[in-house]
Design a protein around this motif. Structure first.
Motif, PDB file in Angstrom:
ATOM      1  N   GLU A 214     -39.020 -28.487 -53.021  1.00  0.00           N
ATOM      2  CA  GLU A 214     -40.325 -29.061 -52.691  1.00  0.00           C
ATOM      3  C   GLU A 214     -40.952 -28.330 -51.513  1.00  0.00           C
ATOM      4  O   GLU A 214     -42.161 -28.054 -51.501  1.00  0.00           O
ATOM      5  CB  GLU A 214     -40.179 -30.550 -52.346  1.00  0.00           C
ATOM      6  N   GLU A 215     -40.135 -27.995 -50.534  1.00  0.00           N
ATOM      7  CA  GLU A 215     -40.638 -27.241 -49.381  1.00  0.00           C
ATOM      8  C   GLU A 215     -41.049 -25.831 -49.804  1.00  0.00           C
ATOM      9  O   GLU A 215     -42.076 -25.316 -49.369  1.00  0.00           O
ATOM     10  CB  GLU A 215     -39.564 -27.164 -48.298  1.00  0.00           C
ATOM     11  N   ALA A 216     -40.236 -25.218 -50.679  1.00  0.00           N
ATOM     12  CA  ALA A 216     -40.560 -23.877 -51.155  1.00  0.00           C
ATOM     13  C   ALA A 216     -41.883 -23.871 -51.919  1.00  0.00           C
ATOM     14  O   ALA A 216     -42.699 -22.959 -51.763  1.00  0.00           O
ATOM     15  CB  ALA A 216     -39.442 -23.362 -52.050  1.00  0.00           C
ATOM     16  N   LEU A 217     -42.106 -24.901 -52.743  1.00  0.00           N
ATOM     17  CA  LEU A 217     -43.358 -24.987 -53.493  1.00  0.00           C
ATOM     18  C   LEU A 217     -44.549 -25.020 -52.542  1.00  0.00           C
ATOM     19  O   LEU A 217     -45.539 -24.299 -52.742  1.00  0.00           O
ATOM     20  CB  LEU A 217     -43.350 -26.239 -54.371  1.00  0.00           C
ATOM     21  N   GLU A 218     -44.456 -25.834 -51.493  1.00  0.00           N
ATOM     22  CA  GLU A 218     -45.559 -25.953 -50.547  1.00  0.00           C
ATOM     23  C   GLU A 218     -45.808 -24.641 -49.810  1.00  0.00           C
ATOM     24  O   GLU A 218     -46.948 -24.161 -49.715  1.00  0.00           O
ATOM     25  CB  GLU A 218     -45.249 -27.071 -49.548  1.00  0.00           C
ATOM     26  N   ARG A 219     -44.740 -24.035 -49.297  1.00  0.00           N
ATOM     27  CA  ARG A 219     -44.893 -22.831 -48.477  1.00  0.00           C
ATOM     28  C   ARG A 219     -45.308 -21.619 -49.310  1.00  0.00           C
ATOM     29  O   ARG A 219     -46.163 -20.828 -48.896  1.00  0.00           O
ATOM     30  CB  ARG A 219     -43.602 -22.546 -47.718  1.00  0.00           C
ATOM     31  N   LEU A 220     -44.708 -21.454 -50.484  1.00  0.00           N
ATOM     32  CA  LEU A 220     -45.048 -20.302 -51.309  1.00  0.00           C
ATOM     33  C   LEU A 220     -46.436 -20.440 -51.926  1.00  0.00           C
ATOM     34  O   LEU A 220     -47.137 -19.451 -52.114  1.00  0.00           O
ATOM     35  CB  LEU A 220     -43.990 -20.110 -52.395  1.00  0.00           C
ATOM     36  N   SER A 221     -46.843 -21.664 -52.224  1.00  0.00           N
ATOM     37  CA  SER A 221     -48.205 -21.871 -52.736  1.00  0.00           C
ATOM     38  C   SER A 221     -49.230 -21.478 -51.683  1.00  0.00           C
ATOM     39  O   SER A 221     -50.258 -20.849 -51.990  1.00  0.00           O
ATOM     40  CB  SER A 221     -48.406 -23.330 -53.146  1.00  0.00           C
ATOM     41  N   ALA A 222     -48.949 -21.825 -50.428  1.00  0.00           N
ATOM     42  CA  ALA A 222     -49.859 -21.455 -49.339  1.00  0.00           C
ATOM     43  C   ALA A 222     -49.885 -19.937 -49.153  1.00  0.00           C
ATOM     44  O   ALA A 222     -50.937 -19.348 -48.894  1.00  0.00           O
ATOM     45  CB  ALA A 222     -49.426 -22.139 -48.044  1.00  0.00           C
ATOM     46  N   ALA A 223     -48.724 -19.304 -49.325  1.00  0.00           N
ATOM     47  CA  ALA A 223     -48.638 -17.863 -49.101  1.00  0.00           C
ATOM     48  C   ALA A 223     -49.179 -17.056 -50.279  1.00  0.00           C
ATOM     49  O   ALA A 223     -49.849 -16.026 -50.090  1.00  0.00           O
ATOM     50  CB  ALA A 223     -47.187 -17.465 -48.834  1.00  0.00           C
ATOM     51  N   TRP A 224     -48.901 -17.506 -51.500  1.00  0.00           N
ATOM     52  CA  TRP A 224     -49.253 -16.732 -52.685  1.00  0.00           C
ATOM     53  C   TRP A 224     -50.543 -17.204 -53.342  1.00  0.00           C
ATOM     54  O   TRP A 224     -51.107 -16.487 -54.166  1.00  0.00           O
ATOM     55  CB  TRP A 224     -48.114 -16.775 -53.701  1.00  0.00           C
ATOM     56  N   GLY A 225     -50.989 -18.425 -53.028  1.00  0.00           N
ATOM     57  CA  GLY A 225     -52.281 -18.883 -53.496  1.00  0.00           C
ATOM     58  C   GLY A 225     -52.366 -19.323 -54.941  1.00  0.00           C
ATOM     59  O   GLY A 225     -53.461 -19.511 -55.459  1.00  0.00           O
ATOM     60  N   ASP A 226     -51.224 -19.505 -55.617  1.00  0.00           N
ATOM     61  CA  ASP A 226     -51.252 -19.903 -57.024  1.00  0.00           C
ATOM     62  C   ASP A 226     -50.110 -20.880 -57.280  1.00  0.00           C
ATOM     63  O   ASP A 226     -49.011 -20.489 -57.693  1.00  0.00           O
ATOM     64  CB  ASP A 226     -51.120 -18.678 -57.923  1.00  0.00           C
ATOM     65  N   PRO A 227     -50.339 -22.182 -57.060  1.00  0.00           N
ATOM     66  CA  PRO A 227     -49.262 -23.166 -57.227  1.00  0.00           C
ATOM     67  C   PRO A 227     -48.627 -23.152 -58.614  1.00  0.00           C
ATOM     68  O   PRO A 227     -47.414 -23.350 -58.741  1.00  0.00           O
ATOM     69  CB  PRO A 227     -49.963 -24.495 -56.950  1.00  0.00           C
TER      70      PRO A 227
END
Length: 274
Positions: A214-227
């Motif tokens: 769940e934390e990875a989803l939040e952080r990587l979505s912010a970094a990569w811009g595509d949830p």
């Protein structure tokens, strides 16, 4: 042998492929968005496959094309492949490893289908995980801790130089028309083991710290811009925990030598983690 056009000539695979073909004395034309980044002493045409008009001058007098499709959308792929079929005789397409379900990701399937129907002679290279993707951990490795999800996800990561070597072999020898080659590295390592090997080869003390998905989803979505893409990636990594990406012997069968190990890749890229 006729002229070979290499698309994506500045990428992880394309730059090695272009150099190897040039060193073999073959006629090579590099196609790149940033021609100044082409490392080999070859003819260069500036262009972008998403702008089909730029491809026409690159195809003049070309017999074979190494095709690397940019991005995850097929976009104008039909137009591009039609243009290639109008000038060249064969294409070697850098596709993707077939998973447990027997299918590559959708956009790779679509492009493979377009090529099959184009009338071109074709060979598909289907690598699994790229060892070079672990460069995304570089900053964390410098700090001594890689915090990432699914440390027990296991893959047989492939050295980009092996993909380039296979591409050279396929482009310069007979008997590969209609073949689809599943390419991997020689051993299966978990992500935590990959981090350990990188640390050993770069001379750093590095430990793995499991990150909740769940934390990875939040952080990587912010970094990569595509949830949606991040969710897909997390699902894939989770799957490799219970269904590891199995090593194949394809590289060795084609090249007559073992595939390069992940440790060799880490040694070759130790400076990138310095």
């Amino acid at each position: 042998m006729g002229k070979i056009l290499v698309t994506g000539a500045t990428g992880n695979v394309g730059r090695h492929l272009t150099t190897r073909l040039a060193e073999a004395g073959l006629e090579v034309r590099a196609f790149a968005r940033r021609p100044e980044r082409v490392e080999a002493a070859v003819e260069v045409v500036q262009g972008d496959l998403t702008v089909p008009g730029t491809l026409e001058p690159a195809l003049k007098d070309v017999e074979s094309v190494f095709l690397l499709w940019p991005g995850f959308s097929t976009g104008n792929a039909a137009e591009v492949i039609s243009a290639i079929a109008g000038q060249a005789r064969r294409v070697v397409y850098l596709s993707a490893h077939v998973g447990d379900g027997g299918e590559a990701p959708t956009h790779y399937q679509e492009i493979e289908g377009l090529i099959r129907r184009s009338g071109l002679g074709w060979t598909f290279l289907r690598p699994g995980g790229f060892a070079a993707n672990t460069l995304g951990w570089a900053e964390q490795i410098r700090q001594g801790v890689v915090r990432w999800p699914y440390g027990q996800a296991s893959r047989a990561l492939i050295h980009e130089q092996d993909i380039a070597a296979v591409a050279v072999h396929v482009l310069t020898s007979a008997g590969h028309n209609g073949a689809a080659y599943e390419l991997t590295g020689p051993e299966e390592l978990t992500q935590a083991e990959q981090v350990r090997v990188i640390g050993e080869e770069s001379g750093r003390e590095v430990r793995w710290e499991e990150q909740p998905s769940e934390e990875a989803l939040e952080r990587l979505s912010a970094a990569w811009g595509d949830p949606a893409w991040v969710r897909s990636a997390l699902t894939t990594w989770e799957g490799f925990v219970t269904r590891p990406e199995r090593a194949t012997d394809t590289v060795e069968r084609l090249l007559g030598r073992p595939a390069l190990s992940f440790r060799q890749w880490a040694r070759d890229h130790a400076a990138d983690f310095a």
